[in-house]
Scaffold this active site. Structure first.
Site, PDB file in Angstrom:
ATOM      1  N   PRO A   1      50.539  40.316  42.795  1.00 30.16           N
ATOM      2  CA  PRO A   1      49.716  41.524  42.651  1.00 30.16           C
ATOM      3  C   PRO A   1      48.895  41.494  41.368  1.00 30.16           C
ATOM      4  O   PRO A   1      49.379  41.068  40.318  1.00 30.16           O
ATOM      5  CB  PRO A   1      50.760  42.650  42.592  1.00 30.16           C
ATOM      6  CG  PRO A   1      52.017  41.997  42.103  1.00 30.16           C
ATOM      7  CD  PRO A   1      51.974  40.573  42.597  1.00 30.16           C
TER       8      PRO A   1
ATOM      9  N   CYS B   1      19.260  49.618  32.790  1.00 25.27           N
ATOM     10  CA  CYS B   1      17.878  49.643  33.254  1.00 25.27           C
ATOM     11  C   CYS B   1      17.748  49.148  34.677  1.00 25.27           C
ATOM     12  O   CYS B   1      16.996  48.205  34.944  1.00 25.27           O
ATOM     13  CB  CYS B   1      17.014  48.807  32.329  1.00 25.27           C
ATOM     14  SG  CYS B   1      17.002  49.487  30.681  1.00 25.27           S
TER      15      CYS B   1
HETATM   16  N1  LLP Z   1      46.077  35.744  43.759  1.00 22.79           N
HETATM   17  C1  LLP Z   1      44.934  35.080  43.915  1.00 22.79           C
HETATM   18  C2  LLP Z   1      44.968  33.635  44.165  1.00 22.79           C
HETATM   19  C3  LLP Z   1      43.715  35.754  43.807  1.00 22.79           C
HETATM   20  O1  LLP Z   1      42.572  35.088  43.966  1.00 22.79           O
HETATM   21  C4  LLP Z   1      43.695  37.145  43.538  1.00 22.79           C
HETATM   22  C5  LLP Z   1      42.441  37.886  43.430  1.00 22.79           C
HETATM   23  C6  LLP Z   1      44.936  37.809  43.385  1.00 22.79           C
HETATM   24  C7  LLP Z   1      46.112  37.079  43.520  1.00 22.79           C
HETATM   25  C8  LLP Z   1      45.037  39.272  43.060  1.00 22.79           C
HETATM   26  O2  LLP Z   1      44.477  40.083  44.023  1.00 22.79           O
HETATM   27  P1  LLP Z   1      44.666  41.673  43.907  1.00 22.79           P
HETATM   28  O3  LLP Z   1      46.146  41.954  44.028  1.00 22.79           O
HETATM   29  O4  LLP Z   1      44.161  42.099  42.585  1.00 22.79           O
HETATM   30  O5  LLP Z   1      43.894  42.211  45.022  1.00 22.79           O
HETATM   31  N2  LLP Z   1      36.730  41.497  41.490  1.00 22.79           N
HETATM   32  C9  LLP Z   1      37.272  42.011  42.734  1.00 22.79           C
HETATM   33  C10 LLP Z   1      38.615  41.418  43.066  1.00 22.79           C
HETATM   34  C11 LLP Z   1      38.600  39.917  43.209  1.00 22.79           C
HETATM   35  C12 LLP Z   1      39.976  39.376  43.356  1.00 22.79           C
HETATM   36  C13 LLP Z   1      40.007  37.909  43.424  1.00 22.79           C
HETATM   37  N3  LLP Z   1      41.293  37.328  43.553  1.00 22.79           N
HETATM   38  C14 LLP Z   1      37.356  43.534  42.663  1.00 22.79           C
HETATM   39  O6  LLP Z   1      36.994  44.119  41.655  1.00 22.79           O
HETATM   40  O7  LLP Z   1      37.763  44.169  43.641  1.00 22.79           O
END
Ligand code: LLP
Length: 418
Positions: A276, A348
């Protein structure tokens, strides 16, 4: 009164004034300046403990909660998660540097990345990183880099070809994803005759902001079709509530669902990793801004709403612009429903809209405006667009605050000039 659930745990509203971590939000804004990321320290710990307890309860001791540090790559937060006995997902040499600086045992680091540089692989091997996730050209390069007499534990990233229900920009497990190997290629790599790689198992990450664990069934089914392995890393992705209307899963049930699928399809005696990111940090944080202007115009494209313009925007929260992410906002000392306004930033370009139709009570220049649920991927994706210094990160706990990342200065803006 306890503040709505999108705010950090133990937040309160008294006489319309929001307090986070026991600190009055409007007063804190005046003390540390705006924009500022404010994070309730206890909330980070509580969520970490909830994930650890859930995995232990449902799966037993052969499980690890791996914090996806990309969500909030802040040394102080990493330190807390290291203390709470989490492992850490680093997606680059820079994130590895932060995790080690925060005191993570290198053995608890999982190094990800679809385009690792040779120096990143070398740095990981030299640091004694516990697990490296193979993707692309990694296996041969890594085999060459590991010193004789050592074996590097690795996982192989599989592209399971599962199209989970989320914004396409944060989908990663679909068939034409840039991440991972097609299942059969992954299986061949896993069965390879490696001299210095110890293939422990398989990994996938389906995508982010997932409300429902059902896509994990198909993906773990893909794992099951590739043979038996000792370790499975099923990535992150648990959704959080960004608004009061969202109904996100809770860690106990989410982890329970994942473990049940894993036990059914992969057996009960494997090592299980979950990663997570957002779910550990998003709701722990809020952003405080100062209202600079209230502009009573707006054509039909803004539904006739007046603008409330604040002193930050897309440089501190890119998510509304990148993913159409929906946030709420309130006036920190007049919390409660009011009239709809469009909250815009100071940048901007017209895409710099933080919240559409925020319900604000009588916003005026000088007010402190708060957007909840900015703990994940806000600080992480901040920029200096328009020469705006990046905001500080302030931890709040028991009525006390401490700056854990200082505000950038104009000097910082020229610090890299050569
Ligand atoms: N593990 C791997 C290999 C990942 O690539 C990611 C996220 C996670 C775990 C964690 O995922 P989460 O639990 O946070 O959903 N910038 C985007 C999110 C990109 C996430 C990329 N990888 C946003 O602001 O929603």
């Amino acid at each position: 009164m306890t503040a709505r659930s999108v705010y950090p745990q133990h937040s309160s509203v008294d006489g319309g004034r929001l307090a986070v971590g026991g600190c009055d939000a409007a007063e804190l804004a005046r003390e540390v300046g705006t924009p500022a990321y404010v994070v309730a320290e206890d909330d980070l710990r509580d969520r970490a403990r909830a994930f650890v307890a859930a995995l232990r309860e449902h799966h037993g001791p052969r499980g690890s909660v791996v914090y996806a540090s990309k969500a909030f790559p802040c040394t102080a937060a990493l330190r807390i998660f290291a203390e709470e006995d989490l492992s850490v997902d680093c997606a680059s040499g820079g994130e590895l540097h932060l995790a080690l600086r925060a005191g993570f045992d290198p053995a608890r680091v999982v190094l990800h990345g679809n385009a690792k540089s040779e120096w990143e692989l070398r740095a990981a091997v030299e640091a004694g990183v516990g697990t490296i996730v193979l993707d692309g050209g990694d296996p041969e390069r890594l085999e060459r880099l590991v010193p004789a007499g050592r074996r590097q534990r690795v996982l192989v990233r599989v592209t399971p070809g599962v199209h989970a229900d989320t914004h396409e920009h944060i989908l990663t497990g679909h068939a034409d994803s840039k991440f991972g190997y097609p299942p059969q290629t992954a299986a061949e790599i896993a069965r390879g005759d490696w001299q210095r790689l110890d293939v422990a198992g398989l990994h996938f990450h389906l995508g982010s902001q997932l409300f429902d664990a059902s896509p994990f069934r198909a993906a773990m089914g893909t794992f099951a079709g590739l043979g038996r392995f000792g370790t499975y890393d099923v990535g992150g992705g648990m959704a959080v509530g960004y608004t009061r209307h969202d109904r996100p899963p809770v860690p106990h049930e989410w982890v329970g669902d994942l473990v049940a699928i894993a036990h059914e399809l992969l057996g009960t005696d494997c090592e299980l990793l979950i990663e997570p990111g957002r779910a550990l940090v998003a709701n722990a944080g809020v952003t405080l801004y100062t209202v600079e202007d209230v502009k009573a115009i707006g054509g039909s494209e803004h539904h006739g709403l007046s603008f409330v313009a604040v002193d930050g925007g897309m440089s501190d929260n890119l998510r509304p612009m990148l993913y159409g992410a929906v946030y709420e906002a309130e006036i920190a000392d007049r919390v409660g429903d009011g009239d709809p306004y469009t909250v815009v930033g100071k940048h901007c370009e017209s895409s710099d809209v933080l919240v559409r139709a925020a319900s604000l009570r009588d916003p005026r220049p000088g007010d402190v405006l708060v957007t909840p649920v900015t703990g994940a991927y806000g600080h992480a994706m901040a920029s200096n667009y328009n020469g705006v210094p990046r905001p500080p990160v302030v931890f709040a706990k028991d009525g006390r605050s401490r700056v854990v990342v200082r505000r950038e200065t104009f000097e910082d803006l020229t610090a890299r000039d050569a």
